[in-house]
Design a protein around this motif. Structure first.
Motif, PDB file in Angstrom:
ATOM      1  N   SER A 225       0.959  -1.203   0.382  1.00 34.89           N
ATOM      2  CA  SER A 225      -0.029  -0.208   0.145  1.00 34.89           C
ATOM      3  C   SER A 225       0.858   1.239  -0.043  1.00 34.89           C
ATOM      4  CB  SER A 225      -0.771  -0.077   1.143  1.00 34.89           C
ATOM      5  OG  SER A 225      -0.138   0.268   2.335  1.00 34.89           O
ATOM      6  N   ALA A 226       0.277   2.526  -0.622  1.00 38.71           N
ATOM      7  CA  ALA A 226       1.017   3.482  -0.468  1.00 38.71           C
ATOM      8  C   ALA A 226       0.124   4.852  -0.631  1.00 38.71           C
ATOM      9  CB  ALA A 226       1.987   3.709  -1.745  1.00 38.71           C
TER      10      ALA A 226
ATOM     11  N   THR B 185      -4.995   9.489 -12.042  1.00 43.18           N
ATOM     12  CA  THR B 185      -4.678   8.165 -12.648  1.00 43.18           C
ATOM     13  C   THR B 185      -5.247   7.164 -11.576  1.00 43.18           C
ATOM     14  OG1 THR B 185      -2.745   9.051 -13.492  1.00 43.18           O
ATOM     15  CG2 THR B 185      -2.812   6.492 -13.104  1.00 43.18           C
ATOM     16  N   ILE B 186      -5.274   7.393 -10.355  1.00 46.66           N
ATOM     17  CA  ILE B 186      -5.685   6.322  -9.236  1.00 46.66           C
ATOM     18  C   ILE B 186      -7.340   6.376  -9.375  1.00 46.66           C
ATOM     19  CG2 ILE B 186      -6.300   6.175  -6.805  1.00 46.66           C
ATOM     20  CD1 ILE B 186      -3.212   6.932  -6.559  1.00 46.66           C
ATOM     21  N   THR B 187      -7.786   7.338  -9.739  1.00 49.61           N
ATOM     22  CA  THR B 187      -9.277   7.389  -9.646  1.00 49.61           C
ATOM     23  C   THR B 187      -9.658   6.673 -10.973  1.00 49.61           C
ATOM     24  OG1 THR B 187      -9.777   9.769  -8.711  1.00 49.61           O
ATOM     25  CG2 THR B 187     -11.278   8.773 -10.248  1.00 49.61           C
TER      26      THR B 187
ATOM     27  N   GLU C 216      -7.937   0.183  -4.561  1.00 53.73           N
ATOM     28  CA  GLU C 216      -8.968   0.532  -3.477  1.00 53.73           C
ATOM     29  C   GLU C 216      -8.114   1.242  -2.222  1.00 53.73           C
ATOM     30  OE1 GLU C 216     -10.820  -3.253  -2.110  1.00 53.73           O
ATOM     31  OE2 GLU C 216      -8.551  -3.892  -1.259  1.00 53.73           O
ATOM     32  N   HIS C 217      -9.132   2.103  -1.622  1.00 52.84           N
ATOM     33  CA  HIS C 217      -8.624   2.830  -0.415  1.00 52.84           C
ATOM     34  C   HIS C 217      -8.568   1.786   0.709  1.00 52.84           C
ATOM     35  CE1 HIS C 217      -8.686   6.926  -1.828  1.00 52.84           C
ATOM     36  NE2 HIS C 217      -9.832   6.760  -2.529  1.00 52.84           N
TER      37      HIS C 217
ATOM     38  N   MET D 168      -3.588   3.591  -0.699  1.00 48.57           N
ATOM     39  CA  MET D 168      -4.206   2.652  -1.925  1.00 48.57           C
ATOM     40  C   MET D 168      -3.528   1.415  -1.842  1.00 48.57           C
ATOM     41  SD  MET D 168      -6.291   4.882  -2.802  1.00 48.57           S
ATOM     42  CE  MET D 168      -6.840   4.040  -4.172  1.00 48.57           C
ATOM     43  N   GLN D 169      -4.191   0.368  -2.173  1.00 46.45           N
ATOM     44  CA  GLN D 169      -3.678  -0.843  -2.398  1.00 46.45           C
ATOM     45  C   GLN D 169      -4.274  -1.632  -3.632  1.00 46.45           C
ATOM     46  OE1 GLN D 169      -4.206  -3.429   1.043  1.00 46.45           O
ATOM     47  NE2 GLN D 169      -6.228  -3.853   0.580  1.00 46.45           N
TER      48      GLN D 169
END
Length: 127
Positions: free
Chosen positions: A35-36, A55-57, A66-67, A78-79
């Motif tokens: 995760s980060a 980009t994550i969205t 996912e959060h 996020m992971q």
């Protein structure tokens, strides 16, 4: 002279999987580092946080990330989801094939020397 052709061809290869290089870079980072936060990813990619957020969205909409709860409510960690892990492994095959193709005829020693030189150049840039 090398970056744009590499990037364009990589995006063609990734397009077979409905991904772009920026998305692949985040999948790669999360797969290899767990995760980060958005900040950690933006630092890794050397891009602005809003770019990472967009980009994550998109990766969330695709079901790949996912959060997860962070140290406090403000921290957005996020992971990869299970689908994201499977996608990474699928795309990894394509990326490995591409890397093999572009490195054909270049010995392991030569590849290691180029990596060493590029790392030295990067260090000089970041001074």
């Amino acid at each position: 002279m090398l970056y744009r052709p590499f990037e364009n061809r990589l995006n063609l290869e990734l397009g077979k999987h409905d991904l772009y290089r920026a998305q692949w870079s985040i999948l790669y980072y999360l797969f290899n580092n767990g995760s980060a936060t958005h900040v950690e990813i933006s630092n890794y990619l050397s891009v602005e946080k809003p770019t990472v957020t967009r980009t994550i969205t998109r990766l969330e909409q695709q079901g790949y990330v996912e959060h997860i709860p962070g140290k406090d409510r403000r921290e957005k960690r996020m992971q990869l989801t299970e689908l994201g892990k499977a996608k990474y492994l699928e795309v990894r095959v394509t990326v490995d094939q591409y890397e093999e193709e572009i490195l054909k005829g270049i010995s392991v020693e030569e590849q290691q020397e180029v990596i060493r030189i590029m790392n030295d150049i990067r260090k000089n840039i970041l001074k």
